[in-house]
Design an enzyme around this catalytic site. Structure first.
Site, PDB file in Angstrom:
ATOM      1  N   PRO A  91       7.269   7.155  31.595  1.00 13.01           N
ATOM      2  CG  PRO A  91       8.948   7.618  30.013  1.00 13.01           C
ATOM      3  CD  PRO A  91       7.459   7.369  30.142  1.00 13.01           C
ATOM      4  N   GLY A  92       9.226   8.417  34.286  1.00  9.82           N
ATOM      5  CA  GLY A  92       9.544   9.621  35.048  1.00  9.82           C
ATOM      6  C   GLY A  92      11.004   9.620  35.437  1.00  9.82           C
ATOM      7  NE  ARG A  93      12.924   5.882  40.262  1.00  6.60           N
ATOM      8  CZ  ARG A  93      12.705   6.287  41.512  1.00  6.60           C
ATOM      9  NH1 ARG A  93      13.631   6.956  42.144  1.00  6.60           N
ATOM     10  NH2 ARG A  93      11.567   6.013  42.108  1.00  6.60           N
TER      11      ARG A  93
ATOM     12  NE  ARG B  44      14.446   8.863  45.283  1.00  2.28           N
ATOM     13  CZ  ARG B  44      15.366   7.928  45.264  1.00  2.28           C
ATOM     14  NH1 ARG B  44      16.647   8.248  45.406  1.00  2.28           N
ATOM     15  NH2 ARG B  44      15.041   6.669  45.113  1.00  2.28           N
TER      16      ARG B  44
ATOM     17  CE1 TYR C 198       9.817   6.469  49.038  1.00  2.07           C
ATOM     18  CE2 TYR C 198      11.344   7.803  47.762  1.00  2.07           C
ATOM     19  CZ  TYR C 198      10.057   7.465  48.111  1.00  2.07           C
ATOM     20  OH  TYR C 198       9.022   8.122  47.520  1.00  2.07           O
TER      21      TYR C 198
ATOM     22  CB  CYS D  59      16.225  19.326  65.063  1.00  2.00           C
ATOM     23  SG  CYS D  59      16.112  18.699  66.689  1.00  2.00           S
ATOM     24  CD  GLU D  60      12.587  14.900  61.736  1.00  2.00           C
ATOM     25  OE1 GLU D  60      12.582  13.659  61.590  1.00  2.00           O
ATOM     26  OE2 GLU D  60      11.597  15.611  61.666  1.00  2.00           O
TER      27      GLU D  60
ATOM     28  CE1 TYR E  56       8.460  10.499  41.490  1.00  2.00           C
ATOM     29  CE2 TYR E  56      10.335   9.304  40.558  1.00  2.00           C
ATOM     30  CZ  TYR E  56       8.985   9.618  40.564  1.00  2.00           C
ATOM     31  OH  TYR E  56       8.152   9.054  39.625  1.00  2.00           O
TER      32      TYR E  56
HETATM   33  C1  PLP Z   1       4.920   7.447  39.535  1.00  2.00           C
HETATM   34  C2  PLP Z   1       4.232   6.963  38.336  1.00  2.00           C
HETATM   35  C3  PLP Z   1       4.903   6.920  37.105  1.00  2.00           C
HETATM   36  C4  PLP Z   1       6.355   7.246  36.948  1.00  2.00           C
HETATM   37  O1  PLP Z   1       7.151   6.333  37.620  1.00  2.00           O
HETATM   38  P1  PLP Z   1       8.745   6.344  37.386  1.00  2.00           P
HETATM   39  O2  PLP Z   1       9.240   5.287  38.271  1.00  2.00           O
HETATM   40  O3  PLP Z   1       9.232   7.685  37.772  1.00  2.00           O
HETATM   41  O4  PLP Z   1       8.972   6.046  35.946  1.00  2.00           O
HETATM   42  C5  PLP Z   1       4.191   6.522  35.990  1.00  2.00           C
HETATM   43  N1  PLP Z   1       2.878   6.182  36.078  1.00  2.00           N
HETATM   44  C6  PLP Z   1       2.210   6.214  37.243  1.00  2.00           C
HETATM   45  C7  PLP Z   1       0.774   5.828  37.256  1.00  2.00           C
HETATM   46  C8  PLP Z   1       2.860   6.601  38.417  1.00  2.00           C
HETATM   47  O5  PLP Z   1       2.194   6.602  39.570  1.00  2.00           O
END
Ligand code: PLP
Length: 422
Positions: free
Chosen positions: A274-276, A312, A316, A344-345, A373
């Site tokens: 997990p990241g986000r 972001r 996105y 300037c965009e 991110y």
């Molecule tokens: C980006 C990524 C993550 C983390 O994704 P989240 O949406 O931030 O949880 C985990 N594994 C891989 C292989 C990724 O590319």
């Protein structure tokens, strides 16, 4: 209590007024809450209690050394996607034995470094990488423990830019091709296929795509085991979404429920990336109003943060909540405005038609859900110094990445000799 809240009408991170940080450090500035990071990590640890799991925080979401150290102290491993991120994770005290190295394009140097350091697992999603790993590993007398990332061909229901589990994406090995590749990996000297990996995308707000992907993983795992492959691990990736606006992402507990249900009775270790979900809601970007501009049809609020600091919305079309640092009186009229930066965009815009109170120069706005991110994607476009980062803990706070001076920015460059005399 949420880590970011109003106290006496002033927005605080834990017990610290964001305006105190802004005064001392300047704006724009990212501010992270230790409590929020801890809570979100613990929600994973708690949800999987009793299962053999390693929670490998995806460093690319927020690679601040302080954030990594805090998570290391919680017992986190790391999911890294480059030699640089591997170095950050190690420097923060995350043992190599808890690090997964992911990515569709790793260089020989990065692979050699990861093997020398003894990472837990290298996630392979290109056939040729197995042969390179075999060469490097046998040359230095090591064994590369690999998981092969499969592409389960499920639609994660997220936006195209961050969807990774469909057959047309560049990620993973086609499900049908996986058994042959596992057998190939097993036959190579210096390579040991230990697991199956899957990661179907990011900002996922439904459990069904996960269930579909996990079922395919289980089937494949059992097939390969029956075939005699020495698999012991299943890496289920990351991707669980957060609330930016009106989304209703599942709880980590509900997600864990799907994992428990699908893999019930299976003898395997599990890895999560997990990241986000760990960092996203733990950070905000504090910015100052430069001025307002009223055209015939629109109110523009121009702030000192820009797309180079938080890309972001431009990249996105992402929504971020925006709050004034000082809560206006209840009878204040909020008027729609476009919140824009100085670059300037036309994509340098944080929000369109967003109700905002009247604002004067130097008033502050706080862009929420910016812990993942955000700072990691910042750059110095337009000669703008890279945005600094602050970590709050209770009533304490510290700058954990400082803003470079203009002298430092200039010092990184030099003129070729033939231009020096000009
Ligand atoms: C980006 C990524 C993550 C983390 O994704 P989240 O949406 O931030 O949880 C985990 N594994 C891989 C292989 C990724 O590319």
């Amino acid at each position: 209590m949420t880590p970011f809240h109003y106290r006496d009408h002033r927005l605080c991170a834990e017990s610290v007024r964001l305006s105190d940080i802004a005064e001392a450090v300047g704006t724009p500035v990212y501010v992270y809450s230790s409590q929020a990071l801890q809570d979100s990590y613990r929600s994973y640890a708690d949800a999987f209690a009793g299962l053999p799991v390693t929670i490998c925080y995806a460093v690319k979401a927020n690679d601040s050394l302080a954030v990594l150290r805090l998570l290391a102290a919680e017992g986190a491993g790391a999911d890294v996607v480059s030699g640089g991120e591997l170095r950050y994770a190690l420097a923060a005290g995350i043992p190599a034995g808890r690090v997964v190295f992911s990515g569709v394009g790793k260089t020989r140097e990065e692979l050699a470094f990861a093997l020398a350091e003894g990472v837990m697992q290298i996630n392979v999603e290109v056939a040729s990488e197995l042969d390179v790993l075999s060469q490097i590993a046998t040359a230095i007398g090591k064994t590369a423990k690999v998981a092969i990332r499969i592409n389960p061909d499920v639609d994660a229901g997220t936006i195209a830019q961050i969807s990774t589990g469909k057959a047309e994406n560049k990620f993973g090995i086609a499900y049908e091709d996986a058994p042959a590749l596992f057998r190939h990996a097993h036959s190579l000297p210096g390579v040991e296929p230990v697991g199956i990996a899957v990661h179907i995308g990011s900002q996922i707000t439904k459990l069904e795509p996960y269930r579909d992907a996990f079922l395919r993983v289980r089937t494949l795992y059992e097939e390969l085991k029956a075939d005699g492959l020495p698999l012991e691990r299943i890496d289920l990736g990351g991707g669980l979404g957060i609330v930016y606006n009106q989304e209703e992402p599942p709880s980590v507990a509900a997600y864990a429920g799907v994992v428990r249900e699908v893999f019930h009775g299976l003898d395997a270790q599990f890895v999560f990336e997990p990241g986000r979900r760990i960092a996203g809601l733990a950070g905000v970007l504090v910015t100052k109003v430069i001025t307002e501009k009223q055209t015939a049809t629109k109110r523009f609020v121009i702030v000192d943060a820009a797309m180079n600091d938080l890309i972001r919305p431009a990249l996105y079309d992402a929504y971020h909540p925006i709050q004034p640092e000082t809560a206006p009186d209840a009878d204040t009229e909020w008027i729609e405005a476009d919140l824009v930066g100085p670059i300037c965009e036309s994509t340098d815009q944080f929000a369109a038609n967003r109700p905002l109170p009247p604002l004067l120069a130097d008033d502050m706005l706080v862009i929420g859900a910016a812990g993942a991110y955000g700072a990691v994607m910042a750059c110095e476009y337009n000669g703008r110094p890279r945005v600094p980062e602050v970590l709050v803990r209770g009533s304490d706070w510290a700058v954990v990445r400082r803003r470079p001076t203009y002298e430092e920015m200039l010092a990184a460059q030099n003129l070729p000799p033939w231009l020096e005399e000009a």
